[in-house]
Design an enzyme around this catalytic site. Structure first.
Site, short mmCIF file in Angstrom:
data_model
loop_
_atom_site.label_atom_id
_atom_site.label_comp_id
_atom_site.label_asym_id
_atom_site.label_seq_id
_atom_site.Cartn_x
_atom_site.Cartn_y
_atom_site.Cartn_z
N LYS A 26 1.00 -1.12 -0.12
CA LYS A 26 -0.03 -0.03 0.21
C LYS A 26 0.86 1.30 0.02
CE LYS A 26 -4.13 0.54 2.84
NZ LYS A 26 -4.83 1.11 2.06
N ARG A 96 -2.87 3.19 8.86
CA ARG A 96 -3.50 1.70 8.33
C ARG A 96 -2.02 1.00 8.19
NH1 ARG A 96 -8.26 2.77 4.79
NH2 ARG A 96 -8.12 4.94 4.69
N GLY A 105 -8.11 -6.85 5.31
CA GLY A 105 -8.98 -7.02 6.59
C GLY A 105 -8.17 -7.86 7.89
N MET A 107 -5.54 -7.12 9.59
CA MET A 107 -4.82 -6.17 10.67
C MET A 107 -5.44 -4.75 10.85
SD MET A 107 -0.55 -6.57 9.84
CE MET A 107 -0.87 -6.26 7.80
N ARG A 352 -3.40 -1.29 -6.71
CA ARG A 352 -2.67 -2.63 -6.68
C ARG A 352 -2.92 -3.33 -7.85
NH1 ARG A 352 -5.27 -4.54 -1.18
NH2 ARG A 352 -7.64 -5.17 -2.01
N HIS A 468 -4.33 -45.19 -7.54
CA HIS A 468 -4.85 -45.65 -8.49
C HIS A 468 -6.10 -44.82 -9.10
CE1 HIS A 468 -7.52 -48.19 -11.07
NE2 HIS A 468 -6.49 -48.47 -11.71
N ARG A 574 1.24 -46.99 -20.20
CA ARG A 574 1.38 -48.16 -19.23
C ARG A 574 0.51 -49.26 -19.99
NH1 ARG A 574 0.46 -43.45 -15.44
NH2 ARG A 574 1.93 -43.56 -13.75
N ARG A 630 5.81 -48.80 -22.20
CA ARG A 630 6.36 -49.48 -21.29
C ARG A 630 5.84 -50.91 -20.98
NH1 ARG A 630 5.03 -47.54 -15.05
NH2 ARG A 630 3.44 -48.69 -15.46
N GLU A 758 13.46 -45.46 -11.59
CA GLU A 758 12.61 -45.23 -10.58
C GLU A 758 12.89 -46.26 -9.32
OE1 GLU A 758 8.57 -46.74 -11.77
OE2 GLU A 758 9.82 -48.40 -13.15
N SER A 777 13.87 -42.90 -18.53
CA SER A 777 12.53 -41.96 -18.15
C SER A 777 12.46 -41.98 -16.79
CB SER A 777 11.32 -42.58 -18.93
OG SER A 777 10.15 -41.96 -18.39
N GLY A 779 10.68 -42.34 -13.24
CA GLY A 779 9.41 -42.58 -12.79
C GLY A 779 9.33 -42.41 -11.42
N THR A 780 8.97 -40.84 -11.25
CA THR A 780 9.43 -40.31 -9.80
C THR A 780 8.43 -40.73 -8.90
OG1 THR A 780 8.21 -38.34 -11.01
CG2 THR A 780 10.74 -38.38 -10.65
N ASN A 781 7.02 -41.32 -9.29
CA ASN A 781 6.27 -41.88 -8.46
C ASN A 781 6.82 -42.76 -7.66
OD1 ASN A 781 4.20 -40.40 -9.72
ND2 ASN A 781 3.44 -42.05 -10.83
N ASP A 782 7.60 -44.05 -8.18
CA ASP A 782 8.19 -44.94 -7.51
C ASP A 782 9.40 -44.71 -6.91
OD1 ASP A 782 6.86 -47.54 -7.33
OD2 ASP A 782 6.76 -47.55 -9.52
N CYS A 844 8.22 -39.15 -16.21
CA CYS A 844 6.93 -39.62 -16.39
C CYS A 844 6.12 -39.82 -15.29
CB CYS A 844 6.85 -41.01 -17.32
SG CYS A 844 7.46 -42.25 -16.77
N TYR A 864 12.39 -33.93 -21.83
CA TYR A 864 10.78 -33.50 -22.07
C TYR A 864 10.44 -34.05 -20.56
CZ TYR A 864 10.36 -38.71 -22.23
OH TYR A 864 10.71 -40.15 -21.90
C1 PEP Z 1 6.51 -44.03 -11.72
O1 PEP Z 1 6.72 -44.75 -10.87
O2 PEP Z 1 6.83 -42.88 -11.63
C2 PEP Z 1 5.92 -44.27 -12.89
C3 PEP Z 1 5.35 -43.21 -13.76
O3 PEP Z 1 5.07 -45.50 -12.90
P1 PEP Z 1 3.81 -45.96 -12.17
O4 PEP Z 1 3.14 -44.80 -11.54
O5 PEP Z 1 2.95 -46.63 -13.16
O6 PEP Z 1 4.18 -46.72 -11.47
MG MG Z 2 6.67 -46.82 -11.26
#
Ligand code: PEP
Ligand code: MG
Length: 895
Positions: A26, A96, A105, A107, A352, A468, A574, A630, A758, A777, A779-782, A844, A864
């Site tokens: 302000k 103010r 609102g 303070m 603002r 899932h 998958r 895969r 992964e 690739s 597999g950052t979930n696992d 992925c 990618y």
């Molecule tokens: C993962 O593990 O990141 C992955 C893409 O494979 P999934 O989720 O099918 O295990």
């Molecule tokens: Mg996986």
């Protein structure tokens, strides 16, 4: 001497718009407006550094602050020609808060400061309006008494109510100057009774009290909560703005209002706002009187009968409209402004950058660029990628009423209403009859796919963002709320119970997968509008980004949707997801359950043609682009038959007794399926499975190439490799089958073989693994699951406690954990490139659609990211922004 106070007014300012850290948003913008020569009531800002000092010194002030505040007051006095405490021309000020970012609102504020018994009489004389003067004085005592002196609000309310009932009136406006004088006397007596000392009459004492109160209000509970919710650091502190009062309530030539320089919901270039004649700022927001429209167009569009400011005060309106243009040109963005008109003269009280919907943000960015005010890069940088979700899915009508009965995770965006069903089969049956249904499950499994397809939305009581249900729903573009733990499902009775609501099969509910809310009944939704601006901005993002964007897709429908959004290939198909439908699941189960190679080969022979046909379609849709396929990777339990019916089905298909099937299912049971017989471990033990899949892929490739002369490029990916030899062996099978199919078809097959990274061991041994891998690739979930040792299906139950306690900044299954998991990504990329400099790198896991994680991927120079179809535009924009912020770490700017 330290500079604690920055003055502004009369065309000058010591501060600037870019000093918001010191002066608060302000204060910085008041200074800027003043320098621009706009009519800003003079004042000064006490810096956020004083706030820091105040808390570091037991609520004390620096010694040299007093002199600087005195100079500030003198500066105001000189400009307005009035004096603090002067009965003939009393200066009144507002005090103010103003933090770096707006905390609306949260303070405290004090208005009309400087009034006392003498100056109130002076104000009456000077304004010629005794009622106005005493009304202002009593408002001041009330506000100051409460905010600064801590006298509870109800004391004042009670006194006022008593007066009104004695007088037989119901509205404040019915009280005369004489009435107010009596109220004031009682207010003052009450303050003295409560505090044991009189209400302060000296304006400077009042001022210091108010300054202290504003600094103190930085730490009141609601402000602390607001900061927590909005990630605002505790140590930022607030500035204090002291400014000459202007009055919008001195008669019918006065007004006050708020406006946006463009429409904040549509982005249209139209002046959009409201005002009230003879009113104070609070009156516009408080909703006691109906605010009127600024413009004739606004009045007409809203079918209002009340006169527009454009009609009532044409000159001031036209001046305000000029200010609007000037501010937009100066700030190069849509502004949210506050103004007051005192006796026909316009004053600007605030400007603002205005908050806006995603749709408006797009339109405004594109329009400002076309108007030459900003360049394309700035336009791209202005859009919050995550907000695009709002545009790609139906959303709840913001005007609609909603009764939230439970909350879960916002697992897949979009809103949907439908009748509750508790099984996938019921979903399919009802949908076939034309009902819209919401499938409610404790958690979903591959067997529910047909029901998920049939449903308009999915709700689960267990499971996180990579459960899932969440992954599949995102892929399908179905709204999903997962892990709504407050819901209790009784599957047998077909009811769910939450907070006293009993919801039966067939009852209507609404879910909002963008917020995680579950609502009773049907809440109306509005359809997405993908206007030309969306396409324009996406085009600009494409020019800027370096990362390619692929999609995770198995079905032709998903693949087409993703292409429509501009996906540049498939980053993860998958294959196990291709076997959830209809008869396929039976053949698949038969194969998984087979006792020996012969049994498996028999089942695989049934699967091969279906699998080949799937690939034919995908390769046709993705012509000219890469498609990463895969090979089979299911934790086995996802495919085991559970019910007697399912067992009988498999037994019939395989031609074996049901008992045998049951025994085999028991034998295959694993205590930890996620770490069990899955991924390439299946290929190692049952090579015929991968052999069949490779054949299906290559025959499809050959077919498409023969029939249309062109095809996608197949990247065959081996999951869950942790030991280099696993990949070597699987690659040998694939290469052999490729050679066979090339010989049979006489077609040169465009393919390569690579692996997922992964498992931590895969990351560590990436240099060795890269000898056989044309691509990695992530597999950052696992990889997240195995690095943290944290089950991706169970983490949601307690991860919020970690976030609340600040142990984790955010859920690592949503935003890639740069410190741990990210280190492994970095290391694997380095080691992989060392062995094979041209190795292709992608991601992925679900993180491929998360903007902060995409910034991280861009920094690591990945080729990618791959995400679900509906996230492709989000990923494109995030990738463009990553490319535009060369310094890189996307997390910094996030607040
Ligand atoms: C993962 O593990 O990141 C992955 C893409 O494979 P999934 O989720 O099918 O295990
Ligand atoms: Mg996986």
């Amino acid at each position: 001497m330290a500079k604690w106070v920055y003055r502004f007014g009369d065309g000058m300012a010591e501060g600037r718009a870019d000093m918001r850290n010191l002066l608060g948003g302000k204060g910085a913008n008041l200074a800027e407006m003043s320098s621009l020569g706009l009519p800003v009531p003079p004042g000064f800002s006490i810096t956020t550094e004083v706030c820091t000092y105040y808390y570091a010194h037991d609520k004390g002030f620096p010694d040299d602050l007093k002199k600087q505040v005195d100079d500030g007051v003198a500066h105001i006095e000189k400009i307005v020609g009035m004096k603090f405490g002067d009965p003939n021309a009393p200066l009144l000020v507002s005090v103010r808060s103003g933090a770096r970012v707006s905390m609306p609102g949260m303070m405290d504020t004090v208005l009309n400061l400087g009034l006392n018994d003498e100056t109130a009489a002076g104000l009456a004389k000077q304004s010629g309006d005794e009622r106005f003067a005493y009304d202002s004085y009593r408002r001041f005592i009330q506000m100051y008494g409460n905010v600064v002196l801590g006298v509870e609000h109800h004391h004042f309310e009670e006194i006022l109510d008593l007066h009104k009932s004695d007088l037989g009136v119901s509205l404040d406006t019915d009280l005369t100057a004489e009435n107010w004088k009596k109220v004031i006397a009682e207010y003052k007596a009450k303050v003295e009774e409560e505090l044991g000392k009189p209400f302060p009459q000296d304006p400077r004492t009042q001022l210091w009290g108010a300054i202290g109160a504003v600094f103190a209000s930085w730490n009141i509970p609601r402000a602390i909560t607001y900061r927590k919710l909005n990630n605002i650091p505790e140590d930022w502190g607030t500035a204090v703005n002291v400014q000459a009062m202007v009055f919008g309530n001195m008669g019918n030539d006065c007004a006050t209002g708020v406006a946006f320089t463009r429409n904040p919901s549509t982005g249209e270039k139209e002046f959009y706002g409201e005002y009230l004649v003879n009113a104070q700022g609070e009156d516009v927001v408080a909703g006691i009187r109906t605010p009127q429209h600024l413009t004739l167009a606004g009045k007409k569009a809203n079918n209002s009968t009340l006169p527009a400011m454009e009609e009532v005060m044409p000159e001031v309106f036209s001046q305000l409209n000029d200010v609007r243009q000037q501010l937009e040109t100066h700030y190069r963005d849509m502004q949210d402004i506050e103004f007051t008109v005192q006796k026909g003269k316009l004053y600007m009280l605030q400007t603002r950058n205005g908050k806006r919907t995603a749709q408006a943000a797009l339109k405004i960015a594109v329009d400002l660029c076309n108007e030459g005010l900003i360049d394309k890069k700035t336009a791209v940088a202005r859009i919050d990628p995550a907000s695009l979700d709002q545009l790609l899915h139906p959303t709840l009508d913001p005007k609609a009423k909603r009764e939230v009965i439970a909350r879960g995770l916002p697992a897949s965006p979009g809103a949907a209403s439908g009748k509750v069903v508790f099984t996938a089969d019921d979903a399919e049956d009802r949908a076939a009859k034309g009902d819209k249904v919401i499938l409610v499950r404790v958690e979903t499994s591959p067997e529910d796919i047909h029901g998920m397809h049939a449903a308009v939305g999915i709700l689960t009581t267990r499971g996180g963002m990579t459960s899932h249900a969440a992954v599949v729903a995102r892929g399908m573009g179905r709204p999903c709320v997962s892990g709504a733990g407050e819901l209790r499902i009784d599957g047998k009775a077909k009811v769910m119970i939450v907070k006293g609501h009993k919801i039966q099969e067939g009852d209507l509910i609404t879910i909002d997968g963008g917020t995680g809310e579950v609502m009773a009944g049907a809440v109306p939704t509005i359809e997405p509008q993908l206007s030309g601006d969306f396409a324009t901005l996406m085009g600009w993002a494409d020019e800027a980004r370096k990362l390619k964007i692929r999609t995770n897709a198995e079905t032709p429908l998903d693949a087409r949707t993703a292409r429509k959004f501009g996906a540049e290939g498939i980053g993860l198909c998958r294959t196990e997801h291709m076997f959830f439908d209809g008869d396929r699941i039976v053949a698949m189960r038969e194969m998984i359950m087979a006792e020996d190679v012969e049994g498996r080969k028999k089942a695989l022979a049934k699967i091969l043609p279906m699998q080949r046909q799937d690939f034919v379609e995908l390769f046709e849709i993705m012509k000219g682009l890469p498609v990463t396929i895969r090979l089979l990777d299911p934790p086995l339990h996802e495919f085991l038959p559970h019910s007697a019916e399912e067992m009988a089905e498999v037994a019939a298909a395989a031609g074996v007794p049901v008992d045998a099937v049951a025994a085999r299912a028991a034998a295959l049971h694993e205590s930890n399926p996620m770490l069990g017989h899955r991924g390439c471990r299946l290929g190692i033990t049952y090579p015929e499975i991968y052999e069949m899949q490779a054949r299906a892929i290559f025959e499809a490739l050959a077919h498409v190439k023969q029939t249309s002369g062109d095809t996608a490029e197949a990247e065959i990916m081996i999951p869950l490799v942790g030991i280099p030899k696993e990949l070597t062996l699987m690659k040998a099978i694939i290469d052999r089958v490729a050679a066979e199919v090339e010989a049979e078809s006489k077609v040169k097959l465009p393919y390569s073989v690579g692996t997922m990274i992964e498992l931590p061991r895969a990351a560590l041994l990436a240099g060795e693994i890269a000898k056989d891998a044309a691509f990695f690739s992530f597999g950052t979930n696992d990889l997240t699951q195995t690095t943290f040792g944290l089950s991706r299906d169970d983490a949601a139950r307690f991860i919020q406690a970690y976030e609340r306690q600040g142990i984790l900044a955010r859920d690592p299954f949503i935003t890639l954990d740069a410190d741990g998991v990210g280190e492994l990504v970095k290391l694997a990329a380095e080691r992989g490139r060392k062995t094979r400099p041209d190795i292709k790198l992608g991601i992925c896991g679900e993180h491929g659609g998360d903007p902060a994680s995409i910034h991280f991927c861009a920094q690591q120079g990945l080729n990618y990211v791959s995400c679900s179809p509906y996230r492709v535009p989000i990923a494109k924009l995030a990738a463009a922004q990553a490319a535009l912020t060369s310094s890189g770490d996307g997390r910094k700017g996030e607040g």
